[in-house]
Design a protein around this motif. Sequence first.
Motif, short mmCIF file in Angstrom:
data_model
loop_
_atom_site.label_atom_id
_atom_site.label_comp_id
_atom_site.label_asym_id
_atom_site.label_seq_id
_atom_site.Cartn_x
_atom_site.Cartn_y
_atom_site.Cartn_z
N VAL A 96 -6.39 2.25 -0.88
CA VAL A 96 -7.50 1.68 -0.11
C VAL A 96 -8.78 1.64 -0.94
CG1 VAL A 96 -9.00 2.10 1.89
CG2 VAL A 96 -6.52 2.17 2.16
N GLY A 104 1.27 -3.46 6.42
CA GLY A 104 1.91 -2.34 5.75
C GLY A 104 3.12 -1.78 6.48
N PRO A 141 8.17 4.43 2.97
CA PRO A 141 6.84 4.99 3.20
C PRO A 141 6.92 6.49 3.52
CG PRO A 141 7.52 3.66 5.08
CD PRO A 141 8.59 3.52 4.04
N ALA A 156 -6.82 5.31 8.00
CA ALA A 156 -7.55 4.04 7.94
C ALA A 156 -8.89 4.16 8.66
CB ALA A 156 -6.71 2.93 8.56
N VAL A 215 0.81 -1.22 0.00
CA VAL A 215 0.00 0.00 0.00
C VAL A 215 0.84 1.27 0.00
CG1 VAL A 215 -1.67 1.29 1.40
CG2 VAL A 215 -2.01 -1.14 0.98
N HIS A 216 2.02 1.25 0.65
CA HIS A 216 2.84 2.47 0.71
C HIS A 216 3.50 2.81 -0.62
CE1 HIS A 216 5.91 -0.60 1.38
NE2 HIS A 216 6.82 0.30 1.05
N VAL A 235 -1.22 6.86 9.18
CA VAL A 235 -1.86 5.69 8.58
C VAL A 235 -3.07 5.27 9.42
CG1 VAL A 235 -1.58 3.24 8.03
CG2 VAL A 235 0.23 4.85 7.44
N ALA A 263 5.14 2.00 7.56
CA ALA A 263 4.95 3.43 7.79
C ALA A 263 6.29 4.05 8.20
CB ALA A 263 3.89 3.67 8.85
N ASP A 298 -0.54 6.33 -3.30
CA ASP A 298 -1.27 7.19 -2.39
C ASP A 298 -2.19 6.31 -1.54
OD1 ASP A 298 -2.52 9.98 -1.72
OD2 ASP A 298 -4.20 8.66 -2.22
N PHE A 299 -2.17 6.49 -0.23
CA PHE A 299 -2.90 5.61 0.67
C PHE A 299 -4.40 5.58 0.35
CE2 PHE A 299 -5.06 4.52 4.66
CZ PHE A 299 -4.41 3.35 5.00
#
Length: 197
Positions: free
Chosen positions: A104, A121, A161, A172, A95-96, A168, A123, A99-100
């Motif tokens: 997602v 993930g 990241p 989320a 995911v990193h 994050v 960070a 763009d988060f």
Amino acid sequence: MPETYWNHNVHYQRLVLKLVPEDCAHALDVGCGDGLLAGKLAARVPYVTGVDRCAEAIAMARERRPGNVSFVAGDYLDGQLPEGKYDLVTAVAVVHHADFGEAVDALVRLLAPGGRLVIVGNARDRTLLDGVVRLSGQAVSHVLKLLHGGKRGPGVPVMDPVMSWGEVGRAAGRLLPGCRFRRLLLRRYLLVWDKPR
């Protein structure tokens, strides 16, 4: 499929496998690399797809493919995969690289209603506590690497990241209401979210 190497991502595959929903028929492993996790999922899920934008990784994955796994060279962000199909979508250290929010959103679109998203993930360290946790994790990592024979596995694209652990977690919570987020050792976090039916 036996593990032939160890790294931080392989270490958390066991945790991912514990989170497979009981009635899971279709699973998607995003950023599947050489297919190690997809092969493990195939022992529990009837139909597994692995996708990775690195053609060399997909070639390696196809060499070790169990019969119920298909591998796709492509990017989960480009809309080529069927939306709403997968009962489980996994993304380990992927995911990193985007763009988060975009990442997602794309992963959620791939999930079937009632499906589960599992992200392991990375960070960015920003605080003194982050540094202490990182140093503790490095000590654990060194011991675990020795216990597993020191084999590192195939090289994969690496990217640092940009979002901190706190950023994050907050993003989320905003994008995936009701998600479970926790920081893990070995510079990883776990994010689990069940899509409403």
